[in-house]
Motif scaffolding. Sequence first.
Motif, mmCIF file in Angstrom:
data_model
loop_
_atom_site.group_PDB
_atom_site.id
_atom_site.type_symbol
_atom_site.label_atom_id
_atom_site.label_comp_id
_atom_site.label_asym_id
_atom_site.label_seq_id
_atom_site.Cartn_x
_atom_site.Cartn_y
_atom_site.Cartn_z
ATOM 1 N N PHE A 27 0.835 -1.194 0.000
ATOM 2 C CA PHE A 27 0.000 0.000 0.000
ATOM 3 C C PHE A 27 0.869 1.243 0.000
ATOM 4 C CE2 PHE A 27 -3.044 -3.068 1.745
ATOM 5 C CZ PHE A 27 -4.200 -2.737 1.040
ATOM 6 N N LEU A 28 0.353 2.284 -0.633
ATOM 7 C CA LEU A 28 0.988 3.594 -0.624
ATOM 8 C C LEU A 28 0.060 4.581 0.058
ATOM 9 C CD1 LEU A 28 2.163 3.664 -4.351
ATOM 10 C CD2 LEU A 28 3.657 3.372 -2.368
ATOM 11 N N LYS A 44 4.610 8.049 1.302
ATOM 12 C CA LYS A 44 5.095 8.964 0.280
ATOM 13 C C LYS A 44 4.419 10.318 0.472
ATOM 14 C CE LYS A 44 7.589 6.272 -2.548
ATOM 15 N NZ LYS A 44 8.971 6.588 -3.007
ATOM 16 N N ASP A 45 5.033 11.377 -0.055
ATOM 17 C CA ASP A 45 4.340 12.653 -0.117
ATOM 18 C C ASP A 45 3.138 12.517 -1.035
ATOM 19 O OD1 ASP A 45 6.187 13.851 1.546
ATOM 20 O OD2 ASP A 45 7.387 14.691 -0.106
ATOM 21 N N PHE A 46 2.088 13.266 -0.716
ATOM 22 C CA PHE A 46 0.859 13.132 -1.494
ATOM 23 C C PHE A 46 1.089 13.381 -2.983
ATOM 24 C CE2 PHE A 46 -3.268 14.370 -3.163
ATOM 25 C CZ PHE A 46 -4.110 13.423 -2.590
ATOM 26 N N ASP A 47 1.935 14.355 -3.307
ATOM 27 C CA ASP A 47 2.163 14.717 -4.704
ATOM 28 C C ASP A 47 2.757 13.585 -5.532
ATOM 29 O OD1 ASP A 47 1.183 17.216 -4.214
ATOM 30 O OD2 ASP A 47 3.130 18.212 -4.120
ATOM 31 N N VAL A 48 3.421 12.637 -4.905
ATOM 32 C CA VAL A 48 4.100 11.590 -5.682
ATOM 33 C C VAL A 48 3.425 10.228 -5.520
ATOM 34 C CG1 VAL A 48 6.287 12.809 -5.591
ATOM 35 C CG2 VAL A 48 5.758 11.105 -3.835
ATOM 36 N N LEU A 49 2.249 10.178 -4.942
ATOM 37 C CA LEU A 49 1.571 8.887 -4.791
ATOM 38 C C LEU A 49 1.253 8.257 -6.142
ATOM 39 C CD1 LEU A 49 -0.917 9.564 -1.847
ATOM 40 C CD2 LEU A 49 1.083 8.061 -1.816
ATOM 41 N N LEU A 50 0.697 9.050 -7.054
ATOM 42 C CA LEU A 50 0.352 8.491 -8.364
ATOM 43 C C LEU A 50 1.583 8.061 -9.150
ATOM 44 C CD1 LEU A 50 -2.658 10.637 -9.634
ATOM 45 C CD2 LEU A 50 -2.646 8.281 -8.822
ATOM 46 N N VAL A 57 -3.068 2.564 -3.711
ATOM 47 C CA VAL A 57 -3.032 3.818 -2.949
ATOM 48 C C VAL A 57 -4.248 3.865 -2.040
ATOM 49 C CG1 VAL A 57 -3.120 6.335 -3.061
ATOM 50 C CG2 VAL A 57 -1.776 5.051 -4.741
ATOM 51 N N ILE A 58 -4.020 4.009 -0.749
ATOM 52 C CA ILE A 58 -5.101 4.127 0.220
ATOM 53 C C ILE A 58 -4.918 5.468 0.929
ATOM 54 C CG2 ILE A 58 -3.821 2.768 1.931
ATOM 55 C CD1 ILE A 58 -6.625 1.718 2.869
ATOM 56 N N SER A 59 -5.284 6.546 0.186
ATOM 57 C CA SER A 59 -5.000 7.883 0.702
ATOM 58 C C SER A 59 -5.964 8.926 0.174
ATOM 59 C CB SER A 59 -3.563 8.285 0.348
ATOM 60 O OG SER A 59 -3.119 9.335 1.165
ATOM 61 N N ASN A 108 -7.921 1.810 -11.604
ATOM 62 C CA ASN A 108 -9.030 1.027 -11.066
ATOM 63 C C ASN A 108 -9.263 1.461 -9.621
ATOM 64 O OD1 ASN A 108 -9.839 -0.706 -13.155
ATOM 65 N ND2 ASN A 108 -8.088 -2.052 -12.798
ATOM 66 N N PHE A 109 -10.522 1.643 -9.257
ATOM 67 C CA PHE A 109 -10.872 1.968 -7.883
ATOM 68 C C PHE A 109 -11.770 0.890 -7.307
ATOM 69 C CE2 PHE A 109 -9.566 6.149 -9.251
ATOM 70 C CZ PHE A 109 -9.051 6.748 -8.107
ATOM 71 N N THR A 110 -11.563 0.602 -6.054
ATOM 72 C CA THR A 110 -12.493 -0.292 -5.370
ATOM 73 C C THR A 110 -13.808 0.449 -5.139
ATOM 74 O OG1 THR A 110 -11.846 0.459 -3.154
ATOM 75 C CG2 THR A 110 -10.578 -1.364 -4.120
ATOM 76 N N GLU A 111 -14.778 -0.262 -4.613
ATOM 77 C CA GLU A 111 -15.976 0.402 -4.137
ATOM 78 C C GLU A 111 -15.588 1.334 -2.985
ATOM 79 O OE1 GLU A 111 -18.069 -3.069 -2.976
ATOM 80 O OE2 GLU A 111 -18.883 -3.463 -4.968
ATOM 81 N N ASP A 112 -16.386 2.359 -2.756
ATOM 82 C CA ASP A 112 -16.102 3.266 -1.644
ATOM 83 C C ASP A 112 -16.177 2.514 -0.328
ATOM 84 O OD1 ASP A 112 -15.838 5.405 -3.345
ATOM 85 O OD2 ASP A 112 -17.882 6.143 -3.045
#
Length: 286
Positions: free
Chosen positions: A60-61, A102-108, A119-121, A134-138
């Motif tokens: 996870f990031l 990671k810093d938020f700006d570099v997560l992607l 990414v769980i952020s 791809n995104f999971t369900e909310d």
Amino acid sequence: MTTGRKLTSGLIRLLLCAFVATLTLHLPAAAQQPGVHVPNFWDPKAVHDRPTSIPDKIQFLATDSYPPFVFRDPQGRLTGFNVDLARALCQELGSSCALRIKDFDVLLPALEEDEGDAVISGLSRGLPNTRRLNFTEDYLKLPARFVVREADLEAFDEQDLDGKTIAVETGSRFEAFANRFWPEANVEAFETAAEAREAVKGGTVDTHFGDGLSLSFWLPSEAAANCCAFAGGPWLEAGYFDQGMAIATRSNDPERAAALNYALRQLYQKGIYQELYLRYFPLSFY
């Protein structure tokens, strides 16, 4: 990369303020008890088989400056709702688990360069540079809520606000929604959400309409001084309050997203999600 921070700049402000200061809602039996309301974003009647392909490991990031989701405790240890949720997902799937900060700006970029698997952020799925993911369900939505003074709670009716004064943050989606759906009310805009909360606390307005998560931390705080309580709601109207939190994976990794979706549903059915929710949000904002 500056666009990454714009993805959830509004959400980030809400989360920080919260810690420091069209969906059908299904409530389990335990949530019917007074003061205990745990949301369910999964169809309770749906049957889902365990995926045939389960990842051996999930990296996870996340970023570590957004309590109560991911932050460091006074001893410097990572903790938070997302941290415990990620751990529980891996346990459900039987996968080994890791969390890279990671810093938020570099997560992607980190996700795209295979530095992590998910990414769980709090990334928003609605913006151009995330639509390829791809995104999971909310797993969590952030509803709007009303708060009123305790003395006014019994008489409050969110369906009849004609002539009432509603405090909102200027320029916010809460202001736009209130102006559209309660045209006969007096919508009074304040420069900040904190000022709008103080107005209802001080009795100069009838109610405040704002972010339920932030309010769930304000209501039991010393700043609120036991003045107020949630009333009505929650409000999750499409186009205003329906964007939720989900886990993002690469577009070429559909099996991992499917496994995470399965695990999220299982955590809810087993009561683990409810336990985590009430651990980090003891005053439910639902």
